[in-house]
Write a protein that holds these residues in place. Structure first.
Motif, PDB file in Angstrom:
ATOM      1  N   LEU A 235       1.093  -0.936  -0.199  1.00  0.00           N
ATOM      2  CA  LEU A 235      -0.155  -0.160   0.446  1.00  0.00           C
ATOM      3  C   LEU A 235       0.534   1.484   0.174  1.00  0.00           C
ATOM      4  O   LEU A 235       0.434   2.550  -0.746  1.00  0.00           O
ATOM      5  N   TRP A 236       1.741   1.266   1.006  1.00  0.00           N
ATOM      6  CA  TRP A 236       3.025   1.745   0.904  1.00  0.00           C
ATOM      7  C   TRP A 236       3.655   2.438  -0.601  1.00  0.00           C
ATOM      8  O   TRP A 236       4.045   3.973  -0.381  1.00  0.00           O
ATOM      9  N   ALA A 238       1.811   1.890  -3.329  1.00  0.00           N
ATOM     10  CA  ALA A 238       1.336   2.147  -4.462  1.00  0.00           C
ATOM     11  C   ALA A 238       1.069   3.875  -4.314  1.00  0.00           C
ATOM     12  O   ALA A 238      -0.051   4.617  -4.688  1.00  0.00           O
ATOM     13  N   GLU A 239       0.745   4.087  -2.897  1.00  0.00           N
ATOM     14  CA  GLU A 239      -0.149   5.530  -2.229  1.00  0.00           C
ATOM     15  C   GLU A 239       0.772   6.624  -2.060  1.00  0.00           C
ATOM     16  O   GLU A 239       0.785   7.483  -2.358  1.00  0.00           O
ATOM     17  N   ARG A 240       2.139   5.896  -1.407  1.00  0.00           N
ATOM     18  CA  ARG A 240       3.168   7.176  -1.363  1.00  0.00           C
ATOM     19  C   ARG A 240       4.057   7.371  -2.036  1.00  0.00           C
ATOM     20  O   ARG A 240       5.326   8.305  -1.541  1.00  0.00           O
ATOM     21  N   THR A 241       4.641   6.334  -3.075  1.00  0.00           N
ATOM     22  CA  THR A 241       5.797   6.600  -3.777  1.00  0.00           C
ATOM     23  C   THR A 241       6.149   6.185  -4.942  1.00  0.00           C
ATOM     24  O   THR A 241       4.629   6.095  -6.015  1.00  0.00           O
ATOM     25  N   SER A 242       6.950   6.721  -5.754  1.00  0.00           N
ATOM     26  CA  SER A 242       6.512   6.906  -7.371  1.00  0.00           C
ATOM     27  C   SER A 242       7.350   5.503  -8.010  1.00  0.00           C
ATOM     28  O   SER A 242       7.976   5.661  -9.505  1.00  0.00           O
ATOM     29  N   ALA A 298       8.862   8.031  -0.070  1.00  0.00           N
ATOM     30  CA  ALA A 298       7.973   8.526  -0.408  1.00  0.00           C
ATOM     31  C   ALA A 298       8.715   9.882  -0.329  1.00  0.00           C
ATOM     32  O   ALA A 298       7.499  11.367  -0.891  1.00  0.00           O
ATOM     33  N   THR A 364      -1.706  -0.101   9.149  1.00  0.00           N
ATOM     34  CA  THR A 364      -2.454   0.754   7.666  1.00  0.00           C
ATOM     35  C   THR A 364      -2.949   2.361   8.390  1.00  0.00           C
ATOM     36  O   THR A 364      -2.249   3.342   8.244  1.00  0.00           O
ATOM     37  N   LEU A 368       0.076   4.885   6.283  1.00  0.00           N
ATOM     38  CA  LEU A 368      -0.666   5.358   5.903  1.00  0.00           C
ATOM     39  C   LEU A 368      -0.918   6.804   5.731  1.00  0.00           C
ATOM     40  O   LEU A 368      -1.455   7.736   5.002  1.00  0.00           O
ATOM     41  N   GLY A 371       2.149   8.943   7.653  1.00  0.00           N
ATOM     42  CA  GLY A 371       3.400   9.038   6.562  1.00  0.00           C
ATOM     43  C   GLY A 371       4.746   8.789   7.532  1.00  0.00           C
ATOM     44  O   GLY A 371       4.828   7.789   7.723  1.00  0.00           O
TER      45      GLY A 371
END
Length: 432
Positions: A235-236, A238-242, A298, A364, A368, A371
């Motif tokens: 999840l990290w 997908a949502e917080r990194t490139s 991140a 989570t 998430l 951060g």
């Protein structure tokens, strides 16, 4: 290569065969069960989550009395019965059609799994001398990872097909795996049960052992790392990194392969409580460092740079994981009295279902929502718990005086000698 995975012949190798049988099935189950319950049975993810949380909460409590049952009735027979119960509970998944039936089935599954883990630890203690247990457990962990990887590949075939029969075949494989596990366990030498408790002796002795309770609680905190790879890090990413999405799979393969190849070597030096405490301190530092590196992924940067940081964090994480496993195995066995080893292992092993129950929500929310500060807080908590293990273990040692490690008394001495005569060499290599 095989010497890094397979334990020596005799009882340890048969225990590994039992581990492999159910690990292959579990690997298929883990990758297919969620989609089976949603797409085939028709349950919502929220209701599945509630059912699983309840199931593992019940299982964590049931481990103590089932471990005590292994002490009183003998760990081999108890292990066989609980393996059969696990197979039956998995088989019941194939016919459930309602939420109530699902809850009953997963509660039975989690209860049998937790009891089986405690009974197998007691069986290992009766068949393997105290000095070889951590090494044998390291081999079993390597076999477990190999089996899970193979099972996940087989489950991937079912995922590719995406049909009800394919999902049911994956779950049926898990049920068959536990049947095979039961058969292999039955082939092991019997270990004599401990004498019945005397009048006035507490039924749940482990709950009155405050130092051991503290050690178990600290170990449960350290096991919060378990949902990182399967839930929090995907999840990290997908949502917080490139970083690219395929890196989730690559990190899983990296972790599984590293444990399979290096867990035995990492556990080798951990042969007493002093070295176990040192392993946990190093583990805490590695886990704290990994949390810092994961947090840095991140920051605004190129995808390749984020991926490099995630790989570095995963390498630190798996190093900390292997050291924490080795140290906790040694501590969990060495501080458990021989007459209650199944009960104590059932309690110590409750950290796993607790991590499965609380870990997803805690991680989570922490990572998430918060951060980068969440990662730093998690690293600080894991570091503090690893260092707190030292004083807790010393407190437990002081309360035991010159007590010998679990299994060094009559049962393990006599049963271990008999196992060596009946099943061949039991001792493992010094290097794990």
């Amino acid at each position: 290569m095989t010497s890094r995975i397979l334990p020596p012949p005799g009882a340890p190798r048969r225990l590994a065969a039992a581990q492999l049988a159910n690990a292959v099935g579990d690997g298929a189950y883990y990758v297919c069960s969620a989609l089976y319950f949603t797409r085939v049975v028709g349950l919502s993810p929220a209701r599945i989550g509630i059912g699983l949380t309840l199931a593992w909460a019940v299982g964590s409590v049931a481990g103590v009395p089932l471990g005590a049952l292994a002490d009183r009735r003998g760990p081999r027979g108890t292990s066989v019965l609980l393996a059969l119960a696990t197979a039956a509970s998995v088989a019941s998944f194939l016919v459930i059609r309602s939420y109530g039936a699902f809850v009953l089935a997963v509660v039975a599954y989690a209860t049998a799994q937790c009891g089986l883990a405690a009974a197998r630890q007691a069986l290992l203690a009766g068949l393997v001398g105290p000095g070889q247990r951590t090494g044998v457990l390291a081999h079993l962990q390597s076999v477990l990872n190999a089996g899970l990887a193979l099972g996940a590949a087989l489950g991937g075939i079912a995922l590719g097909a995406g049909t009800g029969p394919a999902y049911r075949a994956a779950l049926a494989l898990d049920a068959v795996g536990f049947l095979v596990c039961a058969g292999v366990l039955l082939s092991l030498p019997a270990v004599a049960p401990v004498p019945q408790r005397s009048a006035g002796q507490p039924r749940a002795a482990v709950l009155r052992d405050r130092p051991y309770v503290l050690v178990t609680l600290l170990n449960a905190v350290l096991l919060l790392r378990m949902p990182l790879l399967s839930l929090a890090i995907p999840l990290w990413i997908a949502e917080r990194t490139s970083a690219p999405g395929w890196l989730v799979s690559a990190l899983f393969v990296l972790n599984t392969g590293a444990v399979m190849l290096f867990q035995v070597r990492t556990a080798g030096p951990v042969t007493d409580l002093d070295r176990a405490r040192r392993a946990l301190r190093i583990s805490g530092r590695a886990m704290a460092a990994s949390c810092v590196v994961f947090a840095l992924s991140a920051l605004p940067t190129a995808g390749w740079a984020a991926a490099a940081l995630l790989v570095a964090g995963a390498l630190l994480q798996v190093d900390g994981e292997m050291r924490q496993s080795a140290g906790s195995w040694q501590i969990g066995f060495a501080l458990a009295p021989a007459e209650h080893i199944g009960q104590y292992q059932g309690f110590f092993g409750a950290g796993v279902p607790v991590a499965r129950t609380l870990g997803p929500t805690v991680l989570t929310s922490l990572l998430l929502v918060w951060g980068i500060p969440g990662w730093l807080l998690l690293g600080a908590v894991l570091l503090a718990a690893s260092y707190a293990m030292g004083p807790a273990v010393r407190w437990a040692q002081a309360g035991r005086g010159d007590a010998r490690p679990a299994g060094a008394g009559v049962r393990a001495g006599e049963a271990g000698a008999r196992a060596g005569q009946e099943a061949g060499p039991v001792g493992g290599p010094s290097s794990a």
